[in-house]
Design an enzyme around this catalytic site. Structure first.
Site, PDB file in Angstrom:
ATOM      1  N   CYS A  78       0.802  -1.230   0.000  1.00  0.00           N
ATOM      2  CA  CYS A  78       0.000   0.000   0.000  1.00  0.00           C
ATOM      3  C   CYS A  78       0.833   1.276   0.000  1.00  0.00           C
ATOM      4  CB  CYS A  78      -0.960  -0.007   1.175  1.00  0.00           C
ATOM      5  SG  CYS A  78      -2.228  -1.275   0.991  1.00  0.00           S
ATOM      6  N   LYS A 127       3.366   2.264  -3.082  1.00  0.00           N
ATOM      7  CA  LYS A 127       2.718   2.457  -4.390  1.00  0.00           C
ATOM      8  C   LYS A 127       1.652   3.554  -4.327  1.00  0.00           C
ATOM      9  CE  LYS A 127      -1.087  -0.930  -4.310  1.00  0.00           C
ATOM     10  NZ  LYS A 127      -2.171   0.017  -4.177  1.00  0.00           N
TER      11      LYS A 127
HETATM   12  N1  LIG Z   1      -3.312  -5.271   1.254  1.00  0.00           N
HETATM   13  C1  LIG Z   1      -3.771  -4.275   1.982  1.00  0.00           C
HETATM   14  O1  LIG Z   1      -3.447  -4.131   3.156  1.00  0.00           O
HETATM   15  C2  LIG Z   1      -4.728  -3.294   1.385  1.00  0.00           C
HETATM   16  C3  LIG Z   1      -5.463  -2.444   2.227  1.00  0.00           C
HETATM   17  C4  LIG Z   1      -6.363  -1.540   1.660  1.00  0.00           C
HETATM   18  C5  LIG Z   1      -6.485  -1.476   0.284  1.00  0.00           C
HETATM   19  N2  LIG Z   1      -5.745  -2.298  -0.512  1.00  0.00           N
HETATM   20  C6  LIG Z   1      -5.947  -2.215  -1.956  1.00  0.00           C
HETATM   21  O2  LIG Z   1      -6.802  -3.276  -2.338  1.00  0.00           O
HETATM   22  C7  LIG Z   1      -6.440  -3.783  -3.614  1.00  0.00           C
HETATM   23  C8  LIG Z   1      -6.120  -5.263  -3.509  1.00  0.00           C
HETATM   24  O3  LIG Z   1      -5.012  -5.430  -2.639  1.00  0.00           O
HETATM   25  P1  LIG Z   1      -4.593  -6.883  -2.112  1.00  0.00           P
HETATM   26  O4  LIG Z   1      -3.500  -6.669  -1.140  1.00  0.00           O
HETATM   27  O5  LIG Z   1      -5.802  -7.634  -1.715  1.00  0.00           O
HETATM   28  O6  LIG Z   1      -4.004  -7.490  -3.459  1.00  0.00           O
HETATM   29  P2  LIG Z   1      -3.797  -9.031  -3.809  1.00  0.00           P
HETATM   30  O7  LIG Z   1      -2.783  -9.068  -4.895  1.00  0.00           O
HETATM   31  O8  LIG Z   1      -3.528  -9.796  -2.553  1.00  0.00           O
HETATM   32  O9  LIG Z   1      -5.210  -9.488  -4.363  1.00  0.00           O
HETATM   33  C9  LIG Z   1      -5.721  -9.173  -5.620  1.00  0.00           C
HETATM   34  C10 LIG Z   1      -6.321 -10.449  -6.181  1.00  0.00           C
HETATM   35  O10 LIG Z   1      -7.111 -10.146  -7.324  1.00  0.00           O
HETATM   36  C11 LIG Z   1      -6.965 -11.215  -8.236  1.00  0.00           C
HETATM   37  N3  LIG Z   1      -7.440 -10.790  -9.553  1.00  0.00           N
HETATM   38  C12 LIG Z   1      -6.835  -9.987 -10.469  1.00  0.00           C
HETATM   39  N4  LIG Z   1      -7.620  -9.845 -11.561  1.00  0.00           N
HETATM   40  C13 LIG Z   1      -8.761 -10.573 -11.341  1.00  0.00           C
HETATM   41  C14 LIG Z   1      -9.951 -10.837 -12.082  1.00  0.00           C
HETATM   42  N5  LIG Z   1     -10.142 -10.313 -13.290  1.00  0.00           N
HETATM   43  N6  LIG Z   1     -10.885 -11.640 -11.539  1.00  0.00           N
HETATM   44  C15 LIG Z   1     -10.698 -12.184 -10.314  1.00  0.00           C
HETATM   45  N7  LIG Z   1      -9.594 -11.977  -9.567  1.00  0.00           N
HETATM   46  C16 LIG Z   1      -8.639 -11.174 -10.059  1.00  0.00           C
HETATM   47  C17 LIG Z   1      -5.474 -11.538  -8.146  1.00  0.00           C
HETATM   48  O11 LIG Z   1      -5.169 -12.816  -8.668  1.00  0.00           O
HETATM   49  C18 LIG Z   1      -5.246 -11.440  -6.646  1.00  0.00           C
HETATM   50  O12 LIG Z   1      -5.447 -12.666  -5.994  1.00  0.00           O
HETATM   51  C19 LIG Z   1      -5.264  -2.929  -4.068  1.00  0.00           C
HETATM   52  O13 LIG Z   1      -5.752  -1.873  -4.840  1.00  0.00           O
HETATM   53  C20 LIG Z   1      -4.688  -2.413  -2.771  1.00  0.00           C
HETATM   54  O14 LIG Z   1      -4.008  -1.209  -2.940  1.00  0.00           O
HETATM   55  C21 LIG Z   1      -4.897  -3.209   0.000  1.00  0.00           C
END
Ligand SMILES: NC(=O)c1ccc[n+]([C@@H]2O[C@H](COP(=O)([O-])OP(=O)(O)OC[C@H]3O[C@@H](n4cnc5c(N)ncnc54)[C@H](O)[C@@H]3O)[C@@H](O)[C@H]2O)c1
Length: 459
Positions: free
Chosen positions: A276, A279
């Site tokens: 987070c 990026k």
């Molecule tokens: N990790 C955190 O602590 C956090 C907290 C708040 C917000 N976010 C935001 O949330 C979003 C996700 O973060 P994350 O850490 O969960 O990422 P992540 O990489 O763990 O999860 C994303 C998932 O989406 C899947 N994916 C991609 N395209 C897809 C599709 N077309 N259909 C189905 N699945 C698909 C990927 O394979 C992956 O498993 C990002 O934008 C991040 O900035 C993350």
């Protein structure tokens, strides 16, 4: 209500499981087939406290199903997009996964759909989504796009999701805002069966804040950038403390007592990482630039953060004189405690630099070794923290897992080649450490030496 969640990562899986926990029927899709099979077979692809129990319970009660994205889109009236938005080389957020999902929705969904961006996205992504959906829809799709930024923290994601301090909704139609309020009502009222606490500790009701879509998008980027700024700020103050002999622990305590500042995010260390802060900071700077706003303030935050790794390695070098051929024990690889996530982890950057300089690294992390090993194959991972310390010239703490605070220092002293601890998180009990004959080197001039080595340590 029937909900769809797209993307079963740290955010998507937590969102899907917690919505099921509070009574919704959730269909969660994942494009990584290996991850999807695991989820369909009851195997967790990530480590997150409490999540496994909730996912299992929700699957068994039939409230949570996993499948492919095409099916998800056909399933729920409200679709939460939780796919990744990684950084492009130039710092922009890569929105290709979001665009891909929008195409599928446009092609397959019929009737009314509320499409919710939960992924972190730059301001005006909602507007782009609306345009894209309208252009690509082939049938009768009536839709709203809303923003619902997620503020959960890895390591406490379930707790944060179920007991948030705020729920932010960016909606440009009353229908979208009302639907989201209905979905979140059990969390707003705290009326669900809590899977974490038998009796939830008293806390204020979460604020349900409704804004326009652009404001909600900015709230998320601005929050993360602010927290990153606080970390770089205290790291600079720590450097000044180190140079002047002041005590950063006391200084941070003194600053944090001001309620306008608060005590959180004032612990100096090797810098921020994870999926987070780094990026989101860059993406926020880039989107601001596109709209003619110069966010040099945040560029400086990133620059300070980047320097933390090399200045920490310098600290180790100062103690060991020569790094080549030295055995270094690393405690902690995850970007923060209570997660297995190593994305953009400063700990891995430190490890890479130590290896590049010819040191050998034996590491231990309670959850992140598998993922770290994939990133850094030369790393030797050990079964516990004592095994990692065997024959070490220095123990270097990079992630502040609680386990590292409860070490048997006497036993450890008998295993190492040299009794030196370099604490990259200022987290170890300094008196205990030095009391067992270790030299302690922390961040910001926090150090301590046992009586016998005190005179040598000052050289
Ligand atoms: N990790 C955190 O602590 C956090 C907290 C708040 C917000 N976010 C935001 O949330 C979003 C996700 O973060 P994350 O850490 O969960 O990422 P992540 O990489 O763990 O999860 C994303 C998932 O989406 C899947 N994916 C991609 N395209 C897809 C599709 N077309 N259909 C189905 N699945 C698909 C990927 O394979 C992956 O498993 C990002 O934008 C991040 O900035 C993350």
């Amino acid at each position: 209500m029937r909900l769809s969640v797209i993307g079963a990562g740290y955010v998507g899986l937590t969102t899907a499981a917690c919505f099921a926990q509070i009574g919704h029927d959730v269909f969660c899709s994942e494009s990584d087939l290996d991850k999807l099979r695991k989820l369909q077979n009851g195997v967790m692809p990530i480590y997150e406290p409490h999540l496994q129990g909730i996912v299992t319970h929700a699957r068994e009660s039939g409230r949570l199903t996993f499948g492919e994205t095409d099916q998800t889109v056909e399933s729920g009236e409200t679709i939460f997009i939780c796919v990744g938005t990684p950084p492009l080389e130039n710092g922009d957020a890569d929105l290709s996964a979001i665009e891909g999902v929008a195409r599928v929705i446009a092609k397959r969904a019929r009737g009314y759909r509320l499409i919710v961006e939960k992924s972190t996205v730059p301001v005006q992504t909602g507007a782009q989504l609306r345009k894209h959906l309208a252009v690509h829809t082939t049938g009768k799709l009536d839709f709203d796009v809303a923003s619902n930024p997620e503020f959960l923290k890895e390591g406490t994601s379930v707790e944060d999701f179920l007991h948030p301090d705020r729920i932010v909704i960016g909606a440009d139609s009353p229908r979208a805002a009302n639907l989201l309020q209905e979905i979140y009502q059990p969390i707003i009222d705290q009326t669900f069966a809590c899977p974490i606490h038998s009796a939830c500790p008293p806390r204020p009701q979460p604020r349900f804040l409704v804004t326009d879509t652009s404001s909600a998008e900015i709230i998320k980027h601005a929050s993360n950038s602010f927290l990153a700024m606080k970390i770089s700020y205290i790291n600079m103050v720590a450097d000044l403390c180190e140079a002047t002999g002041a005590d950063i622990g006391k200084v941070a305590e003194g600053i944090g007592l001001d309620p306008r500042i608060g005590p959180d995010f004032l612990r100096p260390g090797i810098g921020f990482g994870g999926f987070c802060f780094p990026k989101d900071l860059q993406a926020f700077v880039r989107i601001a630039e596109k709209f003619g706003c110069d966010f040099a303030l945040l560029q400086e935050v990133a620059r300070i953060n980047q320097k933390r790794v090399s200045s920490f390695v310098e600290k180790i070098r100062k103690e060991l004189w020569v790094l080549r051929g030295k055995k270094i024990c690393v405690w902690g690889l995850a970007f923060k405690p209570n997660t297995d996530d190593v994305r953009f982890a400063p700990s891995l950057a430190v490890v890479r630099q130590l290896l590049a300089e010819g040191a050998s690294v034996r590491a231990y992390d309670p959850q992140a070794m598998e993922k770290a090993q994939r990133e850094v194959p030369e790393l030797t991972c050990c079964r516990d923290l004592y095994e990692a310390a065997r024959g070490a010239d220095a123990i270097v703490l990079l992630t502040e897992w609680e386990e590292f605070r409860r070490v048997d220092w006497k036993r450890l002293a008998g295993l190492v080649e040299r009794s030196l601890i370099v604490d990259g998180r200022n987290t170890l009990p300094r008196e205990d450490v030095t009391g067992h004959g270790f030299q302690y080197v922390g961040i910001g001039g926090v150090s301590g030496a046992p009586e016998l080595t005190r005179s040598l340590a000052s050289i």
